[in-house]
Write an enzyme that holds these catalytic residues in place. Sequence first.
Site, PDB file in Angstrom:
ATOM      1  CE1 TYR A 101      -1.685   3.770  11.123  1.00  0.00           C
ATOM      2  CE2 TYR A 101      -3.101   5.598  11.767  1.00  0.00           C
ATOM      3  CZ  TYR A 101      -2.084   5.097  10.985  1.00  0.00           C
ATOM      4  OH  TYR A 101      -1.458   5.897  10.056  1.00  0.00           O
ATOM      5  CG  ASN A 134       3.521  -0.960   2.951  1.00  0.00           C
ATOM      6  OD1 ASN A 134       4.060  -1.947   2.466  1.00  0.00           O
ATOM      7  ND2 ASN A 134       2.425  -0.397   2.455  1.00  0.00           N
ATOM      8  CB  CYS A 181       0.078   1.518   4.600  1.00  0.00           C
ATOM      9  SG  CYS A 181       1.210   2.427   3.558  1.00  0.00           S
ATOM     10  CG  HIS A 182      -3.302   4.723   0.506  1.00  0.00           C
ATOM     11  ND1 HIS A 182      -2.641   3.694  -0.149  1.00  0.00           N
ATOM     12  CD2 HIS A 182      -4.547   4.779  -0.036  1.00  0.00           C
ATOM     13  CE1 HIS A 182      -3.467   3.174  -1.064  1.00  0.00           C
ATOM     14  NE2 HIS A 182      -4.621   3.815  -1.007  1.00  0.00           N
ATOM     15  CD  GLU A 238      -7.812   3.958  -2.737  1.00  0.00           C
ATOM     16  OE1 GLU A 238      -8.497   3.716  -1.720  1.00  0.00           O
ATOM     17  OE2 GLU A 238      -6.705   3.427  -2.952  1.00  0.00           O
TER      18      GLU A 238
END
Lengths: 229, 160
Positions: free
Chosen positions: A146, A169, A177-178, A204
């Site tokens: 962040y 979001n 945003c993850h 991912e």
Amino acid sequence: MSTPRHDRLVDSLCSAEAAADGGTMASLHSRLVDQAAAEGLLDVAYRTLDSTLGSLLLAATPAGLLRVAYPSEGHDRVLADLAARVSPRLLHAPARLDVAAREIEEYLARRRRHFDVTLDLQLAHGFRRVVLAHLREIDYGATASYKAVAAAAGRPKAVRAVGTACATNPVPIVVPCHRVLRSDGTLGGYAGGIEAKRGLLALESAIERPATRELGSPTPPTGEILTES
Amino acid sequence: MGLPAFELVVAEHGPVVLRVCRAVVGPHDAEDAWSETFLAAFAAYPRLRPDSDVRGWLVTIAHRKAVDRIRATARAPMPVDALPESTASDAEAVEPDSELWEALAALPPKQRGAVVYHYVAGLRYAEVGGLLETSEAAARRAAADGIASLRSTLGRKGQL
């Protein structure tokens, strides 16, 4: 009056709901969607998408993808919110979200790393919108803190505001945003629930690697945003 | 809160309005009448006051569209007289309510309007009177006469 209120004639006149057959209503509904779209009246189209993350609600304006909502947000609440904030001219029109749905499906099946669908970010204002733009620079499989996002967005001290921007979001998954974690490497919050965030990061392959804690991520960072100061 | 998403309006009132359209313009033209009604409603929807009676508003639009439709195809002197003649010979009359639609179509226009808008659409007599350009009391009388006539017709045919 002496007219009986309940008898077979009155009942059969009143039984409107029971009498409409579903096939007819479905074809009338799709004709309405087509005509409304042709006349430029369809302000918001939506559909749901069954996925490994549960039933996602997708909504779009003619300008682009407007909203992706998790089941935990309550689809009815999300639709009411869109009707109030964007336009009540809102219809279930799955075909108008084909591209977005296909890209999300491909992404969740690990067959896609970048989203090409056009976005309508009108639901995000000011600094939150700036943050969303920077989130899109975090590569697939990478993460950022962040704090790093705040710095990249030009307000290094606005760490909490970055958290709020992520939490609000309007298009999670597509705007990643993850991929934003706390500086200590813990996950932080997520609108879709922490399990969804963990699932996307695992998808991912970003979460299981030891390098995660260093924020640099396994793949070499491409943007300065990935380098925590 | 503001207006609900129009999708909910279609889900909640679409079937009733379709039935009103069938009763007013006949089964053959009902779906076109429904489409005209909902497209016009969709266009105007953002300007509707959130506390409005949505069903009454839709039925009013459907009524005006029906009147326009008749005016366009026939020389109709008055809106109330402009409700179409029997459509019972239409091919689609195989639906279960065909006897009812046939009997409705045979009613004098004002009685038919009063019966449909009160019993099928669920509007109050004051609203029905407004639509038919008559008084609440006259709308109530027309509906009662219409029901009596339907009862007699359908009873004779062994329907009721």
